[in-house]
Enzyme design. Structure first.
Site, PDB file in Angstrom:
ATOM      1  N   MET A 293       0.842  -1.200   0.000  1.00 40.38           N
ATOM      2  CA  MET A 293       0.000   0.000   0.000  1.00 40.38           C
ATOM      3  C   MET A 293       0.879   1.254   0.000  1.00 40.38           C
ATOM      4  O   MET A 293       0.403   2.350   0.337  1.00 40.38           O
ATOM      5  CB  MET A 293      -0.935  -0.024   1.200  1.00 40.38           C
ATOM      6  CG  MET A 293      -1.903  -1.212   1.110  1.00 40.38           C
ATOM      7  SD  MET A 293      -3.428  -0.985   2.014  1.00 40.38           S
ATOM      8  CE  MET A 293      -2.826  -0.845   3.661  1.00 40.38           C
TER       9      MET A 293
ATOM     10  N   HIS B  19       9.290  -3.568   3.236  1.00 42.30           N
ATOM     11  CA  HIS B  19       8.881  -3.812   1.849  1.00 42.30           C
ATOM     12  C   HIS B  19      10.105  -4.140   0.985  1.00 42.30           C
ATOM     13  O   HIS B  19      10.060  -5.037   0.142  1.00 42.30           O
ATOM     14  CB  HIS B  19       8.208  -2.571   1.253  1.00 42.30           C
ATOM     15  CG  HIS B  19       6.946  -2.152   1.964  1.00 42.30           C
ATOM     16  ND1 HIS B  19       6.848  -0.975   2.655  1.00 42.30           N
ATOM     17  CD2 HIS B  19       5.737  -2.751   2.074  1.00 42.30           C
ATOM     18  CE1 HIS B  19       5.631  -0.849   3.159  1.00 42.30           C
ATOM     19  NE2 HIS B  19       4.931  -1.917   2.820  1.00 42.30           N
TER      20      HIS B  19
ATOM     21  N   LEU C 227       6.713   3.147   1.390  1.00 40.00           N
ATOM     22  CA  LEU C 227       7.604   1.988   1.499  1.00 40.00           C
ATOM     23  C   LEU C 227       8.711   2.202   2.527  1.00 40.00           C
ATOM     24  O   LEU C 227       9.187   3.315   2.730  1.00 40.00           O
ATOM     25  CB  LEU C 227       8.211   1.679   0.125  1.00 40.00           C
ATOM     26  CG  LEU C 227       7.194   1.380  -0.979  1.00 40.00           C
ATOM     27  CD1 LEU C 227       7.913   1.122  -2.298  1.00 40.00           C
ATOM     28  CD2 LEU C 227       6.313   0.183  -0.630  1.00 40.00           C
ATOM     29  N   HIS C 228       9.098   1.093   3.151  1.00 38.21           N
ATOM     30  CA  HIS C 228      10.184   1.110   4.141  1.00 38.21           C
ATOM     31  C   HIS C 228      11.020  -0.147   3.927  1.00 38.21           C
ATOM     32  O   HIS C 228      10.735  -0.945   3.005  1.00 38.21           O
ATOM     33  CB  HIS C 228       9.603   1.183   5.556  1.00 38.21           C
ATOM     34  CG  HIS C 228       8.526   0.175   5.828  1.00 38.21           C
ATOM     35  ND1 HIS C 228       8.778  -1.181   5.886  1.00 38.21           N
ATOM     36  CD2 HIS C 228       7.189   0.308   6.019  1.00 38.21           C
ATOM     37  CE1 HIS C 228       7.647  -1.824   6.130  1.00 38.21           C
ATOM     38  NE2 HIS C 228       6.658  -0.943   6.196  1.00 38.21           N
TER      39      HIS C 228
ATOM     40  N   ASP D  35       2.493  -9.466   9.085  1.00 35.39           N
ATOM     41  CA  ASP D  35       1.033  -9.612   9.055  1.00 35.39           C
ATOM     42  C   ASP D  35       0.718 -11.102   8.924  1.00 35.39           C
ATOM     43  O   ASP D  35       0.189 -11.556   7.911  1.00 35.39           O
ATOM     44  CB  ASP D  35       0.467  -8.806   7.885  1.00 35.39           C
ATOM     45  CG  ASP D  35       0.826  -7.338   8.002  1.00 35.39           C
ATOM     46  OD1 ASP D  35       0.251  -6.670   8.866  1.00 35.39           O
ATOM     47  OD2 ASP D  35       1.722  -6.871   7.267  1.00 35.39           O
TER      48      ASP D  35
HETATM   49  P1  AMP Z   1       1.532  -2.967   3.473  1.00 35.54           P
HETATM   50  O1  AMP Z   1       2.084  -1.960   2.514  1.00 35.54           O
HETATM   51  O2  AMP Z   1       1.631  -2.570   4.896  1.00 35.54           O
HETATM   52  O3  AMP Z   1       0.179  -3.481   3.068  1.00 35.54           O
HETATM   53  O4  AMP Z   1       2.500  -4.228   3.369  1.00 35.54           O
HETATM   54  C1  AMP Z   1       2.783  -4.829   2.145  1.00 35.54           C
HETATM   55  C2  AMP Z   1       3.511  -6.126   2.403  1.00 35.54           C
HETATM   56  O5  AMP Z   1       4.711  -5.846   3.120  1.00 35.54           O
HETATM   57  C3  AMP Z   1       2.713  -7.109   3.272  1.00 35.54           C
HETATM   58  O6  AMP Z   1       2.932  -8.426   2.797  1.00 35.54           O
HETATM   59  C4  AMP Z   1       3.311  -6.920   4.636  1.00 35.54           C
HETATM   60  O7  AMP Z   1       3.203  -8.052   5.466  1.00 35.54           O
HETATM   61  C5  AMP Z   1       4.761  -6.654   4.286  1.00 35.54           C
HETATM   62  N1  AMP Z   1       5.420  -5.932   5.376  1.00 35.54           N
HETATM   63  C6  AMP Z   1       5.019  -4.785   5.972  1.00 35.54           C
HETATM   64  N2  AMP Z   1       5.857  -4.453   6.966  1.00 35.54           N
HETATM   65  C7  AMP Z   1       6.810  -5.421   7.006  1.00 35.54           C
HETATM   66  C8  AMP Z   1       7.954  -5.661   7.821  1.00 35.54           C
HETATM   67  N3  AMP Z   1       8.291  -4.841   8.813  1.00 35.54           N
HETATM   68  N4  AMP Z   1       8.703  -6.753   7.571  1.00 35.54           N
HETATM   69  C9  AMP Z   1       8.364  -7.618   6.570  1.00 35.54           C
HETATM   70  N5  AMP Z   1       7.290  -7.447   5.773  1.00 35.54           N
HETATM   71  C10 AMP Z   1       6.523  -6.371   5.982  1.00 35.54           C
END
Ligand code: AMP
Length: 282
Positions: free
Chosen positions: A30, A37, A33-34, A150
């Site tokens: 979403m 991601h 990004l960090h 998650d």
């Molecule tokens: P999001 O943008 O938060 O929906 O996350 C996108 C994907 O990145 C999902 O599969 C999350 O589980 C993964 N993700 C988010 N934060 C982390 C993290 N700290 N470590 C590993 N994967 C992550």
């Protein structure tokens, strides 16, 4: 890096890559990004010839309109990060395009949404699965990468992919953390520096639970996590518990199993944070 916004155009790009024999990976995100991601991108590059990252803030998975409105968006920074990470394509669809001709479908989640995030976020996991299906429909990756951060979402997607005979392989990737142990999350950007520091207690509590797993009784571990969190009034515990790794059902005792998972959710200032840790019998 190619940037593609139109769903049929990404389908074309993938079809072309496939004709050349490419193995295709997708990382749905979403945005904002960090390093968490970017860890998924790095993992995808190990097994895929073409790595696609999608950025789409999925309205279906937000049950709080304010949370959706405040969700951080940083498109310019995201593009630079993805370029640097060696991502091949960025899929950046518009809401109307992704939901063109779309009828929401109610998936059988196998009861995996009954606990933990499920009750406090009604419809959230159905929203996640519905949008992942749309992203898969357009990108048809061989592998899709999701974070263990998650874990309930990951377990649900693995279940649905199996049950629906989706051809995509769901690959799980470890949680990336800040030096303090706080799990990286786009929502962390909404925390002040002091709140961010205090939020590290969430992982501290998980580590403490993990150190006693399979030796102390589960109710004692729950009580001790509650006691740890109560030392930090700015971090309000929402739930903590230990679950079966497959069914995600809460456990009262360890039984004969050799693994379990501890789930935690806590409110820190304006943000609800979630984390989990895998527990392994020593
Ligand atoms: P999001 O943008 O938060 O929906 O996350 C996108 C994907 O990145 C999902 O599969 C999350 O589980 C993964 N993700 C988010 N934060 C982390 C993290 N700290 N470590 C590993 N994967 C992550």
């Amino acid at each position: 890096m190619k940037i593609v916004t139109i769903p049929p155009a990404i389908a074309d790009e993938v079809a072309q890559a496939r004709r050349k024999g490419a193995h295709v990976g997708l990382i749905p995100t979403m945005g904002a990004l960090h390093d968490g991601h970017l860890g998924l991108i790095e993992r995808a590059r190990k097994t895929c010839d073409v790595v696609i990252c999608s950025i789409f803030v999925n309205p279906l998975q937000f049950n709080d309109p304010e949370d959706l409105e405040r969700y951080p968006q940083r498109p310019v920074e995201d593009k630079l990060l993805l370029e640097d990470a060696g991502c091949d394509m960025l899929f950046l669809p518009e809401k109307n395009d992704i939901f063109f001709d779309f009828q929401p479908y109610t998936y059988d989640l196998g009861g995996l949404d009954r606990y933990w995030e499920g009750p406090s976020r009604p419809g959230h996991f159905q929203g996640v699965v519905n949008v992942v299906e749309r992203l898969f429909f357009y990108t048809r990756p061989d592998e899709a990468f999701f974070g263990e951060k998650d874990r309930q979402q990951l377990t649900i997607l693995q279940h649905v992919a199996r049950a629906q005979h989706w051809p995509e392989q769901i690959i799980s990737c470890p949680t990336t953390r800040e030096t303090s142990g706080l799990a990286m999350s786009s929502r962390n950007t909404r925390l002040g520096p002091d709140q961010r520091k205090k939020a590290a207690i969430i992982y501290h509590a998980l580590r403490s639970a993990a150190s006693r797993a399979f030796t102390s009784p589960i109710p004692e571990i729950i009580a001790s996590v509650q006691a740890i969190l109560s030392q930090e009034p700015e971090v309000q515990l929402d739930h903590f518990g230990v679950a079966d790794t497959v069914s995600l059902e809460p456990l009262k005792d360890w039984g004969e199993r050799s693994t379990a998972v501890a789930f935690i959710a806590a409110q820190v200032g304006p943000v609800r944070l979630i984390d989990n840790i895998l527990l392994v019998r020593g």
